[in-house]
Design an enzyme around this catalytic site. Structure first.
Site, PDB file in Angstrom:
ATOM      1  N   CYS A  34       0.818  -1.218   0.000  1.00 25.89           N
ATOM      2  CA  CYS A  34       0.000   0.000   0.000  1.00 25.89           C
ATOM      3  C   CYS A  34       0.847   1.261   0.000  1.00 25.89           C
ATOM      4  O   CYS A  34       0.319   2.350  -0.212  1.00 25.89           O
ATOM      5  CB  CYS A  34      -0.951   0.013   1.203  1.00 25.89           C
ATOM      6  SG  CYS A  34      -0.076   0.097   2.773  1.00 25.89           S
ATOM      7  N   CYS A 103      -2.110  -3.658   8.383  1.00 26.43           N
ATOM      8  CA  CYS A 103      -1.712  -2.364   8.940  1.00 26.43           C
ATOM      9  C   CYS A 103      -1.154  -2.543  10.349  1.00 26.43           C
ATOM     10  O   CYS A 103      -0.239  -1.823  10.754  1.00 26.43           O
ATOM     11  CB  CYS A 103      -2.900  -1.414   8.973  1.00 26.43           C
ATOM     12  SG  CYS A 103      -3.870  -1.421   7.466  1.00 26.43           S
TER      13      CYS A 103
HETATM   14 FE1  FES Z   1      -1.433   0.654   4.257  1.00 31.42          FE
HETATM   15 FE2  FES Z   1      -3.180   0.396   6.182  1.00 31.42          FE
HETATM   16  S1  FES Z   1      -3.594   0.475   4.061  1.00 31.42           S
HETATM   17  S2  FES Z   1      -1.051   0.440   6.368  1.00 31.42           S
END
Ligand code: FES
Length: 146
Positions: A34, A103
């Site tokens: 991400c 996360c």
């Molecule tokens: Fe990247 Fe939560 S979406 S740490």
């Protein structure tokens, strides 16, 4: 996607945000999937983590888990901090949606990275104390970002 009240509280009012200019250890980890980044600063006195601060450039769940993780290790011994798992952080937050589990992995890794840095600064190889450091959460089987 439903977040618990605790997640929303720690997202809206994160604890221990900032930097420690004279930190004894700094850990920075990133999630290659991400692109979010978490940086953690620790002060250590003897065997105790006396202060901890973080900066997270990431999603709300990453901010909430960083905040809770710092609360859980502040004032604790290094041994206790090393035992803190992302699962324990999630439980303390009353859970996270499955898509957000990765996360919380970032928070656990940031603590370990900061402790590795602490040992390296003291000239001690952290590998056997902290364990192997991974650059991202590829080992985590819970991630559904793919
Ligand atoms: Fe990247 Fe939560 S979406 S740490």
């Amino acid at each position: 996607m439903a977040y618990s009240e605790k997640v929303m509280d720690h997202f809206a009012n994160p604890r221990n945000v900032g930097e420690i200019p004279d930190a004894d250890g700094i850990g920075e980890v990133g999630n290659s999937k991400c692109g979010d980044i978490m940086k953690m600063y620790i002060k250590v006195d003897g065997n105790v983590i006396t202060d901890v601060k973080f900066k997270t450039f990431g999603c709300g769940a990453a901010i909430a888990t960083s905040s809770m993780a710092t609360e859980l290790i502040k004032g604790k011994t290094i041994d206790e901090a090393l035992k803190l798992t992302n699962k324990a952080v999630m439980e303390a937050l009353d859970g996270l949606p499955p898509v957000k589990v990765h996360c919380s992995v970032l928070a656990e890794q940031a603590i370990k990275a900061a402790l590795s840095d602490y040992y390296k600064r003291k000239g001690i190889d952290p590998t056997h104390i902290v364990g192997a450091q991974t650059e991202d959460c590829d080992h985590c089987t819970s991630c559904t970002l793919d």
